[in-house]
Scaffold this motif. Structure first.
Motif, mmCIF file in Angstrom:
data_model
loop_
_atom_site.group_PDB
_atom_site.id
_atom_site.type_symbol
_atom_site.label_atom_id
_atom_site.label_comp_id
_atom_site.label_asym_id
_atom_site.label_seq_id
_atom_site.Cartn_x
_atom_site.Cartn_y
_atom_site.Cartn_z
ATOM 1 N N ARG A 160 0.822 -1.203 0.000
ATOM 2 C CA ARG A 160 0.000 0.000 0.000
ATOM 3 C C ARG A 160 0.861 1.260 0.000
ATOM 4 N NH1 ARG A 160 -4.993 -1.755 4.048
ATOM 5 N NH2 ARG A 160 -5.972 -3.162 2.540
ATOM 6 N N LEU A 161 0.196 2.345 -0.372
ATOM 7 C CA LEU A 161 0.853 3.652 -0.440
ATOM 8 C C LEU A 161 0.048 4.649 0.370
ATOM 9 C CD1 LEU A 161 3.020 5.517 -1.876
ATOM 10 C CD2 LEU A 161 1.240 5.955 -3.579
ATOM 11 N N GLY A 162 0.726 5.413 1.231
ATOM 12 C CA GLY A 162 0.026 6.383 2.068
ATOM 13 C C GLY A 162 0.570 7.791 1.910
ATOM 14 N N LYS A 163 -0.306 8.757 2.157
ATOM 15 C CA LYS A 163 0.064 10.178 2.100
ATOM 16 C C LYS A 163 -0.715 10.888 3.197
ATOM 17 C CE LYS A 163 1.832 13.918 -0.033
ATOM 18 N NZ LYS A 163 1.653 14.876 1.084
ATOM 19 N N SER A 164 -0.084 11.860 3.828
ATOM 20 C CA SER A 164 -0.763 12.579 4.905
ATOM 21 C C SER A 164 -0.682 14.090 4.701
ATOM 22 C CB SER A 164 -0.140 12.214 6.260
ATOM 23 O OG SER A 164 1.212 12.626 6.317
ATOM 24 N N GLN A 165 -1.563 14.782 5.388
ATOM 25 C CA GLN A 165 -1.577 16.244 5.346
ATOM 26 C C GLN A 165 -2.089 16.760 6.689
ATOM 27 O OE1 GLN A 165 -3.457 18.015 1.922
ATOM 28 N NE2 GLN A 165 -3.815 19.966 2.943
ATOM 29 N N LYS A 166 -1.323 17.648 7.296
ATOM 30 C CA LYS A 166 -1.719 18.216 8.588
ATOM 31 C C LYS A 166 -2.693 19.366 8.373
ATOM 32 C CE LYS A 166 2.397 16.936 11.246
ATOM 33 N NZ LYS A 166 3.030 16.083 10.241
ATOM 34 N N LEU A 167 -3.673 19.434 9.266
ATOM 35 C CA LEU A 167 -4.705 20.461 9.145
ATOM 36 C C LEU A 167 -5.260 20.781 10.529
ATOM 37 C CD1 LEU A 167 -6.056 21.866 6.658
ATOM 38 C CD2 LEU A 167 -7.937 20.245 6.918
ATOM 39 N N ASN A 168 -5.453 22.064 10.794
ATOM 40 C CA ASN A 168 -6.075 22.466 12.054
ATOM 41 C C ASN A 168 -7.573 22.564 11.834
ATOM 42 O OD1 ASN A 168 -7.169 24.642 14.059
ATOM 43 N ND2 ASN A 168 -5.211 23.961 14.928
ATOM 44 N N VAL A 169 -8.326 21.729 12.545
ATOM 45 C CA VAL A 169 -9.773 21.674 12.389
ATOM 46 C C VAL A 169 -10.430 21.988 13.732
ATOM 47 C CG1 VAL A 169 -11.737 20.239 11.760
ATOM 48 C CG2 VAL A 169 -9.555 19.940 10.581
#
Length: 222
Positions: A160-169
């Motif tokens: 598998r391949l993963g990608k992340s992104q930080k976000l203030n919610v």
């Protein structure tokens, strides 16, 4: 055995050796070409997956921020905002057959929502490791790079391949993660290599027949 016969035998023997060498070289070159094609094809498909994952995360982030903006403009409370945003992200599906989704973790690796495995919600996954010992959740939490990892499945390993992104919610730092299956990429690569190898074998058969005819013809002429 007269001189003419000896010369003929030597010529035929040399041709057979040369023929064997040419077949070996041709087979090796085709094998190497097939491997390069497989590698290039898989890398190309993985590149497409990377674009897809980054795009889905960007779309989700844009929608989340727009929803958050609208809620704040209408004076809705933070708890309602947080719940509705998580419900929205949890319902997002993408990829072939809508099998891919977005999970959300906090910065310590605790799963806030995991649509594919809701049993993990509220638990720490920071130490989760793949078959090679890679702590992929920790890596995704701490980097925005693409991460490849492998699970052990019932019928073999699953890449598998993963990608992340930080976000203030809603005032909380979160890590959005999108993961895609790579098995299809490797399957397509393997199928293409099989086609190339079949073509190679067919070509070698024609080559062998052609050289045999040339050798027999030369023998008769001498």
């Amino acid at each position: 055995m007269n001189i003419s016969t000896k010369v003929t035998a030597m010529v035929v023997s040399s041709l057979l050796l040369l023929f064997a060498a040419l077949v070996s070289i041709s087979y090796y070159e085709h094998q190497m070409n097939a491997k390069h094609v497989e590698k290039d094809l898989i890398n190309s498909i993985i590149g497409g997956k990377q674009v897809e994952l980054a795009g889905e995360l960007a779309i989700a982030a844009t929608m989340v921020k727009q929803i958050e903006k609208n809620y704040k403009e209408h004076g809705l409370d933070t708890e309602t905002l947080r719940k509705d945003l998580l419900d929205y992200v949890g319902a997002v599906r993408f990829g072939a057959g809508g099998r891919n989704y977005i999970s959300i973790y906090d910065t310590k690796g605790i799963a806030i929502i995991n649509p594919g495995n809701p049993k993990f919600n509220g638990t720490s996954r920071i130490h989760a490791a793949d078959v090679n010992g890679l702590r992929y959740i920790e890596k995704l939490v701490n980097t925005d790079e693409f991460v490849q990892f492998t699970f052990a499945g019932e019928n073999g390993n699953i890449r598998r391949l993963g990608k992340s992104q930080k976000l203030n919610v809603a005032g909380e730092d979160m890590v959005f993660m999108a993961i895609a299956d790579l098995e299809n990429a490797y399957r397509i690569g393997g199928e293409q290599v099989k086609v190339l190898k079949d073509e190679m074998i067919a070509g070698l058969k024609v080559f062998v027949l052609h050289e045999q005819v040339k050798t027999v013809t030369l023998y008769k002429l001498t």
